[in-house]
Design a protein around this motif. Structure first.
Motif, mmCIF file in Angstrom:
data_model
loop_
_atom_site.group_PDB
_atom_site.id
_atom_site.type_symbol
_atom_site.label_atom_id
_atom_site.label_comp_id
_atom_site.label_asym_id
_atom_site.label_seq_id
_atom_site.Cartn_x
_atom_site.Cartn_y
_atom_site.Cartn_z
ATOM 1 N N ARG A 18 0.956 -1.061 -0.197
ATOM 2 C CA ARG A 18 -0.111 0.064 0.102
ATOM 3 C C ARG A 18 0.852 1.154 0.006
ATOM 4 N N HIS A 78 1.019 -4.403 3.067
ATOM 5 C CA HIS A 78 -0.362 -4.165 3.530
ATOM 6 C C HIS A 78 -0.304 -4.979 4.825
ATOM 7 N N PRO A 79 -1.421 -4.153 5.872
ATOM 8 C CA PRO A 79 -1.341 -5.012 6.955
ATOM 9 C C PRO A 79 -2.082 -6.154 6.736
ATOM 10 N N ASP A 80 -2.805 -6.303 5.764
ATOM 11 C CA ASP A 80 -3.637 -7.891 5.343
ATOM 12 C C ASP A 80 -2.990 -8.346 4.421
ATOM 13 N N LEU A 95 -3.557 -12.298 4.215
ATOM 14 C CA LEU A 95 -5.195 -12.452 3.804
ATOM 15 C C LEU A 95 -5.692 -11.973 2.347
ATOM 16 N N ASN A 96 -4.906 -10.915 1.923
ATOM 17 C CA ASN A 96 -5.102 -10.498 0.523
ATOM 18 C C ASN A 96 -4.631 -11.510 -0.585
ATOM 19 N N LYS A 151 -7.164 -14.355 -0.359
ATOM 20 C CA LYS A 151 -8.403 -13.944 -1.355
ATOM 21 C C LYS A 151 -8.186 -14.115 -2.705
ATOM 22 N N ALA A 163 -10.884 -19.287 6.046
ATOM 23 C CA ALA A 163 -11.213 -17.904 6.079
ATOM 24 C C ALA A 163 -11.898 -17.593 7.473
ATOM 25 N N TRP A 218 -9.657 -17.671 10.353
ATOM 26 C CA TRP A 218 -8.433 -16.667 10.427
ATOM 27 C C TRP A 218 -8.963 -15.352 10.990
ATOM 28 N N GLU A 219 -10.323 -15.097 10.770
ATOM 29 C CA GLU A 219 -10.810 -13.908 11.184
ATOM 30 C C GLU A 219 -10.692 -13.669 12.852
ATOM 31 N N PRO A 279 -6.024 -12.898 14.119
ATOM 32 C CA PRO A 279 -5.235 -11.754 14.394
ATOM 33 C C PRO A 279 -5.218 -11.404 16.028
#
Length: 162
Positions: free
Chosen positions: A73, A88-90, A93-94, A97, A148, A151-152, A155
């Motif tokens: 980012r 990117h902090p995610d 995860l990105n 996805k 997914a 994983w939520e 963190p």
């Protein structure tokens, strides 16, 4: 001025380049992701080019691609006239996805061609293979969805809040 890499950080950056290459991506993209993961401050394109001993043009192209997929980012940096980037902090995860979208596309492709070829004996072998493809990617998709969801909560656990 970016923080010079320690030997361990250099090895990690190099390993990220190798990992990306093994997945069929540009080695440079992996080097950039690895570099931004180990740097405490955001880096400009010039910083990355200097630290990776690469030309700025390919770095710019790779950064644009990595940004568009949510792995990097653009952020504020010390010099307002330059663009700076950070992981990117995610990022993970990105990336996940993106992989999940490919799995879904593979399942949909199998379904599309099963529908087109389904009743024709001339396509019997293709239909058998497509049925296996659909079953494989349907199961993989369910694993991805389960992951997914799990994983939520991760963190918060990693931060010691759970």
């Amino acid at each position: 001025m970016p923080t010079p890499l320690t030997p361990a950080q250099h090895d990690l950056v190099t390993e990220f380049g190798s990992i990306y290459e093994q997945y069929g991506f540009q080695r440079l993209k992996g080097l950039i992701v690895g570099l931004l993961l180990v740097q405490p401050e955001p880096l400009s394109l010039d910083d990355m080019a200097e630290m990776l001993a690469r030309s700025k043009g390919p770095i710019s192209t790779a950064v644009r691609d990595l940004s568009s997929t949510g792995l990097l980012r653009k952020v504020d940096g010390p010099n307002r006239r330059r663009d700076y980037y950070a992981a990117h902090p995610d990022l993970f995860l990105n990336n996940f996805k993106h992989n999940m979208a490919i799995v879904r596309k593979n399942r949909r492709t199998a379904e599309q061609f099963l529908e087109e070829m389904g009743g024709d004996e001339q396509h019997a072998e293709a239909v058998r293979n497509l049925e296996q493809m659909r079953a494989f990617y349907t199961l993989m998709e369910s694993f991805y969805e389960d992951f997914a969801e799990r994983w939520e909560a991760e963190p918060a656990r990693l931060d010691g809040r759970a």
